[in-house]
Design an enzyme around this catalytic site. Structure first.
Site, PDB file in Angstrom:
ATOM      1  N   HIS A  77      -6.321  -3.552  -3.793  1.00  0.00           N
ATOM      2  CA  HIS A  77      -4.976  -3.483  -3.197  1.00  0.00           C
ATOM      3  C   HIS A  77      -3.934  -3.859  -4.253  1.00  0.00           C
ATOM      4  O   HIS A  77      -2.877  -3.235  -4.340  1.00  0.00           O
ATOM      5  CB  HIS A  77      -4.852  -4.465  -2.030  1.00  0.00           C
ATOM      6  CG  HIS A  77      -5.797  -4.217  -0.895  1.00  0.00           C
ATOM      7  ND1 HIS A  77      -6.669  -5.169  -0.440  1.00  0.00           N
ATOM      8  CD2 HIS A  77      -6.009  -3.126  -0.123  1.00  0.00           C
ATOM      9  CE1 HIS A  77      -7.360  -4.697   0.579  1.00  0.00           C
ATOM     10  NE2 HIS A  77      -6.998  -3.445   0.791  1.00  0.00           N
ATOM     11  N   GLN A 130      -9.294   3.305  14.590  1.00  0.00           N
ATOM     12  CA  GLN A 130     -10.125   3.975  13.582  1.00  0.00           C
ATOM     13  C   GLN A 130     -11.527   3.386  13.478  1.00  0.00           C
ATOM     14  O   GLN A 130     -12.340   3.839  12.678  1.00  0.00           O
ATOM     15  CB  GLN A 130      -9.437   3.967  12.223  1.00  0.00           C
ATOM     16  CG  GLN A 130      -9.387   2.615  11.536  1.00  0.00           C
ATOM     17  CD  GLN A 130      -8.509   2.661  10.308  1.00  0.00           C
ATOM     18  OE1 GLN A 130      -7.299   2.797  10.399  1.00  0.00           O
ATOM     19  NE2 GLN A 130      -9.108   2.556   9.125  1.00  0.00           N
ATOM     20  N   ASP A 169     -11.256   5.537  -1.218  1.00  0.00           N
ATOM     21  CA  ASP A 169     -11.382   6.236   0.066  1.00  0.00           C
ATOM     22  C   ASP A 169     -10.853   7.658  -0.140  1.00  0.00           C
ATOM     23  O   ASP A 169      -9.803   8.022   0.388  1.00  0.00           O
ATOM     24  CB  ASP A 169     -10.577   5.497   1.130  1.00  0.00           C
ATOM     25  CG  ASP A 169     -11.036   4.052   1.267  1.00  0.00           C
ATOM     26  OD1 ASP A 169     -12.074   3.832   1.893  1.00  0.00           O
ATOM     27  OD2 ASP A 169     -10.389   3.157   0.699  1.00  0.00           O
ATOM     28  N   GLN A 222     -10.096  10.052   2.819  1.00  0.00           N
ATOM     29  CA  GLN A 222      -8.916   9.583   3.548  1.00  0.00           C
ATOM     30  C   GLN A 222      -7.649   9.978   2.789  1.00  0.00           C
ATOM     31  O   GLN A 222      -6.703  10.520   3.370  1.00  0.00           O
ATOM     32  CB  GLN A 222      -9.004   8.057   3.683  1.00  0.00           C
ATOM     33  CG  GLN A 222      -7.715   7.381   4.074  1.00  0.00           C
ATOM     34  CD  GLN A 222      -7.902   5.888   4.267  1.00  0.00           C
ATOM     35  OE1 GLN A 222      -8.373   5.454   5.303  1.00  0.00           O
ATOM     36  NE2 GLN A 222      -7.525   5.083   3.286  1.00  0.00           N
TER      37      GLN A 222
HETATM   38  P1  AMP Z   1      -7.902  -0.944   3.258  1.00  0.00           P
HETATM   39  O1  AMP Z   1      -7.193  -2.268   3.396  1.00  0.00           O
HETATM   40  O2  AMP Z   1      -9.357  -1.077   2.979  1.00  0.00           O
HETATM   41  O3  AMP Z   1      -7.580  -0.007   4.390  1.00  0.00           O
HETATM   42  O4  AMP Z   1      -7.294  -0.272   1.952  1.00  0.00           O
HETATM   43  C1  AMP Z   1      -5.918  -0.094   1.771  1.00  0.00           C
HETATM   44  C2  AMP Z   1      -5.708   0.800   0.596  1.00  0.00           C
HETATM   45  O5  AMP Z   1      -6.304   0.226  -0.576  1.00  0.00           O
HETATM   46  C3  AMP Z   1      -6.364   2.179   0.773  1.00  0.00           C
HETATM   47  O6  AMP Z   1      -5.498   3.176   0.252  1.00  0.00           O
HETATM   48  C4  AMP Z   1      -7.629   2.051  -0.037  1.00  0.00           C
HETATM   49  O7  AMP Z   1      -8.111   3.284  -0.533  1.00  0.00           O
HETATM   50  C5  AMP Z   1      -7.170   1.166  -1.177  1.00  0.00           C
HETATM   51  N1  AMP Z   1      -8.316   0.495  -1.810  1.00  0.00           N
HETATM   52  C6  AMP Z   1      -9.289  -0.203  -1.197  1.00  0.00           C
HETATM   53  N2  AMP Z   1     -10.220  -0.619  -2.102  1.00  0.00           N
HETATM   54  C7  AMP Z   1      -9.820  -0.150  -3.299  1.00  0.00           C
HETATM   55  C8  AMP Z   1     -10.354  -0.232  -4.626  1.00  0.00           C
HETATM   56  N3  AMP Z   1     -11.484  -0.877  -4.905  1.00  0.00           N
HETATM   57  N4  AMP Z   1      -9.669   0.368  -5.622  1.00  0.00           N
HETATM   58  C9  AMP Z   1      -8.515   1.034  -5.371  1.00  0.00           C
HETATM   59  N5  AMP Z   1      -7.957   1.147  -4.147  1.00  0.00           N
HETATM   60  C10 AMP Z   1      -8.593   0.559  -3.123  1.00  0.00           C
END
Ligand code: AMP
Length: 267
Positions: free
Chosen positions: A33, A57, A145, A148
């Site tokens: 993040h 979701q 993701d 997504q």
């Molecule tokens: P989430 O909180 O898991 O829904 O993720 C929020 C955003 O952070 C989404 O756009 C994810 O794809 C991105 N994200 C989660 N993990 C990673 C990672 N390891 N590297 C880059 N972006 C990430």
């Protein structure tokens, strides 16, 4: 950092979205993040992060309930990063308005859309709602993701005429992609997940010289060696997400269950 709990407070605080980048998250803030936030900060004057664990979701109630949450820690990290605004709505705030639901095309029902029924419909619906509230022109999403990111870019990027910016996957030194769900893994699972990630990275590199790699064999070997259940292990191109299309840039996509936790990644 201004913490905004509803649309009224948000509209009062952010009058002009020109130069405000948006990073939507479900919290459990980690280095993945953080990298999205830093990319937004580099390219916009201000950055707004949202934390909203979206119930629609999750295809299993238990998964929603067990999803790691730590809002105090998240706020302290976001403050340190000098994020300007944190949008922190309750479920009712996001779902009070009637809005059209999204359906996926048949051709989109691949990878996680095939194995997590209703998941991306839920993701598209919540992102549609968030983007109708947070009117940033630049939205930052992780390639971790990838499916997504592609769906949101194609469907909502077009609808709102905004840039959905894909950001590279951030990994631990042991190659595991950072994920909030990693908090649910014990040490032995982390070791296994690291070995799996190293192996997948190797398969991807081998595929660059040998397109005849037998992925069903790799799937069988990984499942037996690490006692995991793999939903899918597939090469797909980045543009149309077509199976085994090596003409364009492609990725190796995986989703697997380890000790009751479902992880996804791509290489
Ligand atoms: P989430 O909180 O898991 O829904 O993720 C929020 C955003 O952070 C989404 O756009 C994810 O794809 C991105 N994200 C989660 N993990 C990673 C990672 N390891 N590297 C880059 N972006 C990430």
């Amino acid at each position: 950092m201004k913490i905004l709990k509803n649309v009224f407070e948000l509209n009062k605080a952010v009058k002009n979205y020109k130069n405000v980048g948006f990073v939507p998250t479900m919290g459990g803030i980690h280095k993945g993040h953080e990298s999205l936030i830093k990319i937004s900060q580099k390219n916009n004057k201000e950055t707004i992060v949202s934390i909203f664990v979206n119930p629609t979701q999750f295809n299993q109630k238990k998964d929603f309930k067990n999803y790691p949450r730590n809002i105090k820690k998240d706020i302290s990290i976001l403050k340190k990063l000098k994020v300007n605004y944190l949008f922190l709505p309750e479920v009712n705030e996001i779902y009070k308005k009637k809005m059209k639901n999204f359906k996926l095309n048949k051709s989109d029902k691949i990878l996680c859309a095939k194995y997590r029924k209703g998941h991306f419909e839920g993701v598209l619906n919540v992102m549609n709602r968030l983007l109708s509230i947070v009117k940033s022109k630049n939205v930052y999403m992780g390639e971790k993701d990838f499916q997504q990111y592609m769906l949101i870019k194609r469907i909502l990027g077009k609808k709102y005429k905004i840039n959905i910016v894909g950001c590279p996957t951030i990994r631990e030194n042991n190659k595991i992609a950072l994920s909030t769900r990693n908090k649910l893994l014990n040490n032995s699972c982390i070791k296994k997940a690291s070995k799996i990630a190293i192996k997948l990275d190797k398969i991807k590199r081998l595929s660059q010289t040998n397109k005849l790699l037998d992925l069903s064999k790799s799937k069988y070997e990984l499942e037996n060696k690490f006692k995991i259940k793999i939903d899918y292990l597939e090469f797909r191109d980045e543009k149309k997400m077509k199976l085994d299309n090596f003409k364009f840039k492609y990725r190796l996509f995986i989703a697997y269950h380890i000790n009751g936790v479902r992880l996804i990644d791509n290489f």
